[in-house]
Design a protein around this motif. Structure first.
Motif, PDB file in Angstrom:
ATOM      1  N   HIS A 161       0.863  -1.185   0.000  1.00 41.19           N
ATOM      2  CA  HIS A 161       0.000   0.000   0.000  1.00 41.19           C
ATOM      3  C   HIS A 161       0.894   1.227   0.000  1.00 41.19           C
ATOM      4  CE1 HIS A 161      -2.676  -3.047   2.055  1.00 41.19           C
ATOM      5  NE2 HIS A 161      -3.476  -2.608   1.103  1.00 41.19           N
ATOM      6  N   THR A 162       0.291   2.393  -0.103  1.00 42.62           N
ATOM      7  CA  THR A 162       1.075   3.616   0.040  1.00 42.62           C
ATOM      8  C   THR A 162       0.206   4.706   0.656  1.00 42.62           C
ATOM      9  OG1 THR A 162       2.629   5.103  -1.075  1.00 42.62           O
ATOM     10  CG2 THR A 162       0.608   4.565  -2.274  1.00 42.62           C
ATOM     11  N   LYS A 163       0.855   5.778   1.049  1.00 45.53           N
ATOM     12  CA  LYS A 163       0.135   6.915   1.611  1.00 45.53           C
ATOM     13  C   LYS A 163      -0.787   7.519   0.546  1.00 45.53           C
ATOM     14  CE  LYS A 163       4.385   8.374   4.006  1.00 45.53           C
ATOM     15  NZ  LYS A 163       5.297   9.519   4.196  1.00 45.53           N
ATOM     16  N   PRO A 164      -1.914   8.081   0.922  1.00 45.09           N
ATOM     17  CA  PRO A 164      -2.429   8.283   2.282  1.00 45.09           C
ATOM     18  C   PRO A 164      -3.312   7.146   2.798  1.00 45.09           C
ATOM     19  CG  PRO A 164      -3.802   9.462   0.737  1.00 45.09           C
ATOM     20  CD  PRO A 164      -2.707   8.820  -0.082  1.00 45.09           C
ATOM     21  N   ASN A 165      -3.305   6.010   2.114  1.00 45.14           N
ATOM     22  CA  ASN A 165      -4.128   4.875   2.533  1.00 45.14           C
ATOM     23  C   ASN A 165      -3.761   4.471   3.964  1.00 45.14           C
ATOM     24  OD1 ASN A 165      -5.480   2.434   2.843  1.00 45.14           O
ATOM     25  ND2 ASN A 165      -4.980   1.709   0.785  1.00 45.14           N
ATOM     26  N   PRO A 166      -4.715   4.489   4.896  1.00 50.02           N
ATOM     27  CA  PRO A 166      -4.403   4.088   6.272  1.00 50.02           C
ATOM     28  C   PRO A 166      -3.851   2.668   6.372  1.00 50.02           C
ATOM     29  CG  PRO A 166      -6.516   5.225   6.192  1.00 50.02           C
ATOM     30  CD  PRO A 166      -6.106   4.978   4.764  1.00 50.02           C
ATOM     31  N   LEU A 167      -4.146   1.827   5.374  1.00 50.62           N
ATOM     32  CA  LEU A 167      -3.621   0.462   5.401  1.00 50.62           C
ATOM     33  C   LEU A 167      -2.096   0.439   5.310  1.00 50.62           C
ATOM     34  CD1 LEU A 167      -6.216  -1.443   3.177  1.00 50.62           C
ATOM     35  CD2 LEU A 167      -5.943  -1.561   5.667  1.00 50.62           C
ATOM     36  N   TYR A 168      -1.514   1.470   4.710  1.00 54.45           N
ATOM     37  CA  TYR A 168      -0.050   1.583   4.681  1.00 54.45           C
ATOM     38  C   TYR A 168       0.492   1.625   6.106  1.00 54.45           C
ATOM     39  CZ  TYR A 168       4.437   4.085   4.394  1.00 54.45           C
ATOM     40  OH  TYR A 168       5.743   4.481   4.553  1.00 54.45           O
ATOM     41  N   TYR A 169      -0.137   2.436   6.943  1.00 55.37           N
ATOM     42  CA  TYR A 169       0.295   2.546   8.336  1.00 55.37           C
ATOM     43  C   TYR A 169      -0.088   1.303   9.134  1.00 55.37           C
ATOM     44  CZ  TYR A 169       1.114   7.379   7.058  1.00 55.37           C
ATOM     45  OH  TYR A 169       1.581   8.506   6.438  1.00 55.37           O
ATOM     46  N   GLN A 170      -1.252   0.735   8.815  1.00 50.58           N
ATOM     47  CA  GLN A 170      -1.672  -0.482   9.503  1.00 50.58           C
ATOM     48  C   GLN A 170      -0.680  -1.611   9.254  1.00 50.58           C
ATOM     49  OE1 GLN A 170      -4.463  -0.783  11.591  1.00 50.58           O
ATOM     50  NE2 GLN A 170      -3.407  -2.691  12.112  1.00 50.58           N
ATOM     51  N   ASP A 171      -0.192  -1.711   8.027  1.00 51.37           N
ATOM     52  CA  ASP A 171       0.799  -2.740   7.697  1.00 51.37           C
ATOM     53  C   ASP A 171       2.068  -2.572   8.535  1.00 51.37           C
ATOM     54  OD1 ASP A 171      -0.937  -3.730   5.785  1.00 51.37           O
ATOM     55  OD2 ASP A 171       0.060  -2.728   4.098  1.00 51.37           O
ATOM     56  N   ASP A 189       3.337  16.386   5.121  1.00 49.12           N
ATOM     57  CA  ASP A 189       2.218  16.380   4.178  1.00 49.12           C
ATOM     58  C   ASP A 189       0.913  16.144   4.936  1.00 49.12           C
ATOM     59  OD1 ASP A 189       0.247  15.441   2.220  1.00 49.12           O
ATOM     60  OD2 ASP A 189       1.914  15.327   0.806  1.00 49.12           O
ATOM     61  N   VAL A 190       0.024  17.128   4.875  1.00 45.23           N
ATOM     62  CA  VAL A 190      -1.226  17.052   5.634  1.00 45.23           C
ATOM     63  C   VAL A 190      -2.040  15.827   5.236  1.00 45.23           C
ATOM     64  CG1 VAL A 190      -3.405  18.217   6.146  1.00 45.23           C
ATOM     65  CG2 VAL A 190      -1.293  19.551   5.954  1.00 45.23           C
ATOM     66  N   ASP A 191      -2.158  15.575   3.944  1.00 45.96           N
ATOM     67  CA  ASP A 191      -2.982  14.458   3.486  1.00 45.96           C
ATOM     68  C   ASP A 191      -2.292  13.112   3.699  1.00 45.96           C
ATOM     69  OD1 ASP A 191      -5.062  16.132   2.590  1.00 45.96           O
ATOM     70  OD2 ASP A 191      -4.031  16.479   0.690  1.00 45.96           O
ATOM     71  N   GLU A 192      -1.049  13.004   3.260  1.00 47.79           N
ATOM     72  CA  GLU A 192      -0.384  11.706   3.245  1.00 47.79           C
ATOM     73  C   GLU A 192       0.088  11.255   4.626  1.00 47.79           C
ATOM     74  OE1 GLU A 192       2.641  11.372   0.314  1.00 47.79           O
ATOM     75  OE2 GLU A 192       1.243  11.655  -1.363  1.00 47.79           O
ATOM     76  N   ASP A 193       0.599  12.179   5.418  1.00 53.03           N
ATOM     77  CA  ASP A 193       1.188  11.804   6.703  1.00 53.03           C
ATOM     78  C   ASP A 193       0.188  11.842   7.858  1.00 53.03           C
ATOM     79  OD1 ASP A 193       3.730  11.468   5.500  1.00 53.03           O
ATOM     80  OD2 ASP A 193       4.053  13.629   5.576  1.00 53.03           O
ATOM     81  N   MET A 194      -0.685  12.818   7.851  1.00 53.12           N
ATOM     82  CA  MET A 194      -1.626  12.944   8.961  1.00 53.12           C
ATOM     83  C   MET A 194      -2.744  11.904   8.900  1.00 53.12           C
ATOM     84  SD  MET A 194      -0.190  15.336  10.738  1.00 53.12           S
ATOM     85  CE  MET A 194       1.329  14.561  10.129  1.00 53.12           C
ATOM     86  N   SER A 195      -2.866  11.180   7.784  1.00 56.10           N
ATOM     87  CA  SER A 195      -3.883  10.123   7.702  1.00 56.10           C
ATOM     88  C   SER A 195      -3.617   9.012   8.709  1.00 56.10           C
ATOM     89  CB  SER A 195      -3.941   9.544   6.284  1.00 56.10           C
ATOM     90  OG  SER A 195      -2.735   8.888   5.945  1.00 56.10           O
ATOM     91  N   ALA A 196      -2.400   8.956   9.247  1.00 55.43           N
ATOM     92  CA  ALA A 196      -2.076   7.956  10.269  1.00 55.43           C
ATOM     93  C   ALA A 196      -2.927   8.140  11.523  1.00 55.43           C
ATOM     94  CB  ALA A 196      -0.594   8.041  10.630  1.00 55.43           C
ATOM     95  N   PHE A 204       2.549  14.395  14.188  1.00 54.87           N
ATOM     96  CA  PHE A 204       3.134  15.736  14.276  1.00 54.87           C
ATOM     97  C   PHE A 204       3.412  16.195  12.858  1.00 54.87           C
ATOM     98  CE2 PHE A 204       6.184  19.101  14.672  1.00 54.87           C
ATOM     99  CZ  PHE A 204       5.837  19.750  15.859  1.00 54.87           C
ATOM    100  N   LEU A 205       2.911  17.387  12.531  1.00 51.99           N
ATOM    101  CA  LEU A 205       3.062  17.955  11.195  1.00 51.99           C
ATOM    102  C   LEU A 205       4.241  18.920  11.190  1.00 51.99           C
ATOM    103  CD1 LEU A 205       1.842  18.253   8.309  1.00 51.99           C
ATOM    104  CD2 LEU A 205       0.467  20.145   9.231  1.00 51.99           C
ATOM    105  N   LEU A 206       5.297  18.541  10.482  1.00 53.59           N
ATOM    106  CA  LEU A 206       6.473  19.407  10.374  1.00 53.59           C
ATOM    107  C   LEU A 206       6.212  20.437   9.277  1.00 53.59           C
ATOM    108  CD1 LEU A 206       9.289  19.426  11.800  1.00 53.59           C
ATOM    109  CD2 LEU A 206      10.192  18.423   9.706  1.00 53.59           C
ATOM    110  N   THR A 207       6.294  21.706   9.630  1.00 55.30           N
ATOM    111  CA  THR A 207       5.828  22.760   8.721  1.00 55.30           C
ATOM    112  C   THR A 207       6.934  23.463   7.943  1.00 55.30           C
ATOM    113  OG1 THR A 207       5.839  24.298  10.607  1.00 55.30           O
ATOM    114  CG2 THR A 207       3.751  23.210  10.071  1.00 55.30           C
ATOM    115  N   ASP A 208       8.187  23.048   8.108  1.00 56.82           N
ATOM    116  CA  ASP A 208       9.280  23.725   7.406  1.00 56.82           C
ATOM    117  C   ASP A 208       9.112  23.651   5.888  1.00 56.82           C
ATOM    118  OD1 ASP A 208      10.308  24.234   9.892  1.00 56.82           O
ATOM    119  OD2 ASP A 208      11.842  22.677   9.810  1.00 56.82           O
ATOM    120  N   HIS A 209       8.628  22.507   5.398  1.00 58.66           N
ATOM    121  CA  HIS A 209       8.362  22.327   3.963  1.00 58.66           C
ATOM    122  C   HIS A 209       6.951  21.750   3.813  1.00 58.66           C
ATOM    123  CE1 HIS A 209      12.481  23.190   2.544  1.00 58.66           C
ATOM    124  NE2 HIS A 209      12.827  22.709   3.719  1.00 58.66           N
TER     125      HIS A 209
END
Length: 235
Positions: A161-171, A189-196, A204-209
């Motif tokens: 799987h891959t982001k932002p699919n929660p199954l990526y994190y579940q795996d 990335d708000v969509d891809e990383d915060m979906s966890a 934690f959302l790192l805002t530098d980039h």
């Protein structure tokens, strides 16, 4: 402090404008393959189709298998098999030069990872698994880090799987037999990383980039720069 930390690479540990990097890297790949009869725009379009296919992976095959299945369907299996060495050569030999399209190395990234290791955390590099391992390891070194700094690294060879699919994190959680409430995901990335967070993981959302494609209210997540992140992790 959470003892299981997932952390993104591009735009998080490795400073970069992700859209610019991808655009330029694909341009270089297309230039590499053009002398062998690959139309540059067609190749870029086909690679993107492969990436989108990985986003939709139903878990029945690895991202690598899915990507090359699409390439075989588009260009023909015989041609892809013949030219595979050229693609492999690009990632193993030419890709390191793509560092010029990043923003260099952030010393705080190494400080962060070294600190997590000293505290006994398990660390997973939860980078979007659409790159081969060799290209992922190269980008890790650009960030001033080593692949051995991490307990596991997601690449297109080893995930389904891959982001932002929660199954990526579940795996990832299942691989390490860890519950979401014991883990944190750090990324830009708000969509891809915060979906966890949908799995009960702290985030934690790192805002530098920051990547915020849909202009979401980031106040919904703990956020800030590296110093803020380090303080948050110490809680």
């Amino acid at each position: 402090m959470k003892k299981f930390v997932c952390i993104d690479l591009d735009g998080t540990l490795l400073p970069m404008d992700n859209d610019y990097f991808i655009k330029m890297y694909l341009k270089e790949l297309a230039a590499k393959m053009a002398p062998y009869g690959y139309d540059p725009q067609e190749l870029i379009k086909t690679v993107w189709a492969g990436v989108y296919a990985m986003f939709e992976n139903d878990g029945s095959q690895t991202n690598e298998e899915l990507f090359w299945k699409l390439m075989n369907e588009h260009y023909g299996e015989a041609r892809v098999k013949k030219d595979y060495r050229l693609f492999d050569e690009f990632y193993s030999e030419d890709f390191d030069a793509m560092k010029k399209y990043t923003d260099g190395c952030d010393p705080d990234a190494k400080v962060l990872i070294d600190g997590l290791k000293k505290s006994g955390c398990q660390i997973v590099l939860a980078t979007s698994p659409v790159f081969p391992q060799v290209a992922t390891y190269t980008r890790i070194r650009w960030a001033g880090l080593k692949p051995s700094d991490f307990d596991w690294i997601t690449t297109y060879e080893n995930v389904i799987h891959t982001k932002p699919n929660p199954l990526y994190y579940q795996d990832i959680l299942e691989k390490f037999q860890t519950d979401g409430e014991d883990a944190i995901m750090v990324g830009n990335d708000v969509d891809e990383d915060m979906s966890a967070a949908s799995l009960g993981m702290d985030v934690f959302l790192l805002t530098d980039h920051l990547i915020n494609r849909h202009d979401k209210n980031i106040d919904a997540y703990p956020h800030g720069g590296f110093k803020d992140l380090m303080a948050y992790l110490e809680k």
